[in-house]
Every structure is written in C-alpha cells, then in structure tokens.
Design an enzyme around this catalytic site. Sequence first.
Site, short mmCIF file in Angstrom:
data_model
loop_
_atom_site.label_atom_id
_atom_site.label_comp_id
_atom_site.label_asym_id
_atom_site.label_seq_id
_atom_site.Cartn_x
_atom_site.Cartn_y
_atom_site.Cartn_z
N LYS A 121 -10.18 -4.38 -17.45
CA LYS A 121 -11.46 -5.10 -17.39
C LYS A 121 -12.48 -4.37 -16.52
CE LYS A 121 -9.31 -8.89 -16.07
NZ LYS A 121 -7.90 -8.57 -16.34
N PHE A 162 -3.10 4.12 -10.05
CA PHE A 162 -2.01 4.65 -9.23
C PHE A 162 -1.03 3.53 -8.86
CE2 PHE A 162 -1.35 5.08 -4.42
CZ PHE A 162 -0.12 5.72 -4.52
N ASP A 167 3.91 0.33 -9.84
CA ASP A 167 4.39 -1.05 -9.89
C ASP A 167 5.19 -1.32 -11.16
OD1 ASP A 167 4.25 -3.45 -8.24
OD2 ASP A 167 3.20 -4.37 -9.92
N ASP A 171 8.97 -2.64 -11.25
CA ASP A 171 9.24 -3.95 -11.83
C ASP A 171 9.90 -3.88 -13.21
OD1 ASP A 171 8.14 -5.13 -9.63
OD2 ASP A 171 6.22 -5.59 -10.55
N ARG A 176 1.35 -2.98 -20.34
CA ARG A 176 0.24 -2.90 -19.40
C ARG A 176 -1.03 -2.74 -20.21
NH1 ARG A 176 -0.77 -4.73 -14.70
NH2 ARG A 176 1.29 -4.01 -13.97
N ASP A 238 6.86 -7.58 -0.43
CA ASP A 238 7.23 -8.21 -1.70
C ASP A 238 8.64 -7.81 -2.11
OD1 ASP A 238 7.06 -9.62 -4.07
OD2 ASP A 238 5.74 -8.17 -5.07
N LYS A 265 -1.12 -6.92 -0.47
CA LYS A 265 -0.87 -6.25 -1.74
C LYS A 265 -2.05 -6.33 -2.71
CE LYS A 265 2.52 -5.99 -5.51
NZ LYS A 265 3.77 -6.52 -6.08
N PHE A 315 -7.28 -15.36 -6.51
CA PHE A 315 -7.03 -14.54 -7.69
C PHE A 315 -5.54 -14.38 -7.95
CE2 PHE A 315 -6.09 -10.30 -9.39
CZ PHE A 315 -6.90 -10.23 -10.51
N ASP A 319 -3.05 -15.26 -11.00
CA ASP A 319 -2.22 -14.24 -11.64
C ASP A 319 -0.77 -14.72 -11.78
OD1 ASP A 319 -3.17 -11.73 -12.64
OD2 ASP A 319 -1.67 -10.73 -11.40
N ASP A 320 -0.27 -15.36 -10.74
CA ASP A 320 1.09 -15.90 -10.77
C ASP A 320 1.22 -16.96 -11.86
OD1 ASP A 320 1.59 -14.28 -8.61
OD2 ASP A 320 1.69 -15.90 -7.14
#
Length: 429
Positions: A121, A162, A167, A171, A176, A238, A265, A315, A319-320
Amino acid sequence: MSGWWSKGSRGLAALGHVVGRSCQGHSGRAVSLSALPSLASRPTPPLAAALHRCRPYTSAASASLPPAKTGHAASQDEKREFMSIFPDLVRDLTEVGTHSDIPDAQKWFAKVLQYNAVGGKMNRGLAVSLSFKLLATQDLITPENIKNAHIMGWCIELLQSFFLVADDIIDGSKLRRGKPAWYLNDNLGPSAFNDAILMEAGIYKILHKHFAHVPYYVDMLDLFHEMTLKTALGQALDLLSCPPGQKPILKKFTMERYNSIVKYKTSFYSFYLPIALSMYMAGIRNTDNVRVAGITDRELHRQARTILVEMGQFFQVQDDYLDCFGDSSITGKIGTDIGKGKCTWLSVVALQRASPSQRLVMEEHYGVPEEESIRKIKGLYKELNLPATYRAYEESTSSMIRTHIQQISRGLNHNVFFNFLDKIHKRSS
C-alpha cells in the site's frame, strides 16, 4: 510502558468508563477534555490494557465481524509520482558505481528490489511527502524537495521490505502482498536473508547519494539505525514468547509484554519514522530550538512520537484481528498467528477472560498449525466474544486518539496525524 496516563490516574479511569459503556452498546464515545491531563505533561499506558475488563455487548451467536474499509490518504496522482521515482533508485543501486564488474549480482539485486519493494500500500513511504507538505513553510515546498521526500519515503519502503523478507522466513509465511513470499521463489529458503541485507544496505547508499549535503543528514542516519535496532528488539521479544520449534509460553502472554512487542516491532518504524523524517525536512529537528509558545523542537518530536506510538499500537491490534478474521484475498496474506503461537491482542485478551476449561483449550491448541486446532482457537475467540470486544476497542481507541491529536501543541499541523488515523481506522487490509 510510556503513554499519557500513569496507572490509577483519573484519565485511565475515564477510559475504562468509556470502554465499559461501549461494550454495552455505546462504542465510540469520546472522553471529555476535562477528563484528560495535559498531553505534554503526563504519560499513559496503551488503551488496550483496559479492555479486558469490559464485557461483550452481544452474544457469541449474534456477534458480527466489525465493518471495514480501505481508505486512501494519497491521491492517485501522488501515488503515480511516488512510483515514478522507483526505477531511478533501482538504477542508483544496480547500474551506477563500483560494482559493474559483478553484473550477475547487480541483476539479482534489481530483481530483489522489483519483487519485494513494490506491491504494497506504500502508506509509510507516501506519508513522508504528505506530511512534509503539511509541516513545511511554503518556501520549502518545491518540486526538488517533494522529490527528495519521495526518495526518503522509498528508503522507508526498503526498510519495510527488509523486515518483511526476514519475517516471512522466520514465520514460514506463504503469501506476502498477494504473491508467494520471496524465500519461496527459486527454492531460495534461508538464503533469502542475504537479499534482505541487500535491501537494508541499499537504504544507506541512497541516503548518501541524495542527502549527504543536507544539515539533517546525520540525524536521518541515526534515526534509521535507531528504528532498525528498536524493530529488531521487538522481534526478539516476540520470538522469546514462542521459541522456534516449541509451544508458546502462555504465561508470558500479558498485555504489558504485548504492548512492548508492538511498540518496538511496529510503532516506531511504521508510524514515527515517516513523520520524524518529514519534520527534519521541514526544519523541525530534534533540538532545543524554541518554536511556538516556548515549545522546543525536541518537545514537538516527543509529542509526535508519543501519539504515533499509540497509533501504531492501534494499527497492530487491527493487524492481529485481520490475521485471524480477515479475508486473505483482501489482506494479501494467509493468517499464521494462531498456528505459530504468536503473542497477539486476541490471544492475550482470550487468556485474560478464559475459564479454566477454556484455558486448557488454549494450552492444547494454541501454536499448533493443524487446521483443527486453528478452528478450535477461532471458535474459542468467538465464544469469548472477541469480535465484539474488538469493535468496542476500535471505536473507543479511534475517539481517544482524535482527542489526543487535538491536544498537540500548535507547532504541529494536526492534519498530519488525522490523515494517518483516517487511513487505518476500520481498515480491511
């Protein structure tokens, strides 16, 4: 955790009152200014900490998912102008300089940039020029400075890329931005970490080429390094909550720890970094220069950082929620938080509310990637009415942040912050 109120203050009590009322069907009510201490004088913990006390305002059966929208803070012309800079930056990094003797590596770098740096975005990158136009005096708003703001914005997009490449490897994410995660291309696997390092290194090459002559160059370098360190520390915290190859350590899933993860983070680099850079460009450096009504530039940065960190936490809660309940065709990624055992707002609030039997469900199934376990956790979230609680949180927090924005000193244009908030409020991706 720093914010606007200390524990037990009347401001937090007022927030609890508002959230409690919203959970009974009156979401979105703003706290009156008389209930709020001065923004410049007192800190508060994030708003999420009060939410576990409020009871859902609908039954599990009737709770519908919160409405969502996708806002656009930048016009299509501004986005096209921003995108038009990107090919020149790719050339700066891959065709010019002392690396012409390794054309294969240069071509690879170009491929890395074109795959990973575009397609999002671009909110972080666009925020630099949008905010600069609102903060700078008219004589500074020149075509050259707007172009420089776009270049700076692309450096943030490279920093974001990056982080995302690294990530996704950590994960094990599959998607993506609606396409396969970079490490899945050409069987790259962990070697894609080197491509993440390439993009980070590219930031400083671009900054040196275009900004080495400006008075805030060192400030800018320090800020990028500081944001990278803070983000890495947040990632470390995390990962310590759910060590790789192990079940999550649920006793560590506290709201205090969650807020610290999010602050480091996400909030600093996603929200404070673009605005701080636009402030530097507008001549508002992190110094003791006195500006309006005795307020220093350093104090303006402190006020901006405080409210932007709070906005970043807002935010991340969104996201969660979207990771669990969002539409992957809109978000561009498949949710992995439950299967990976991530410390999220949903998991923390669930553990705060869970009965002993419900906690056993969390202990047995949270962090297990099988579909049946994920289904059970999502079912538990609905049983605990977390979609309703999220709706209350989103409305109450948005109202609260709007009140805080109105309290910022006159030396900062409030629309800088309202634009950011309008972009993320009730977002769907």
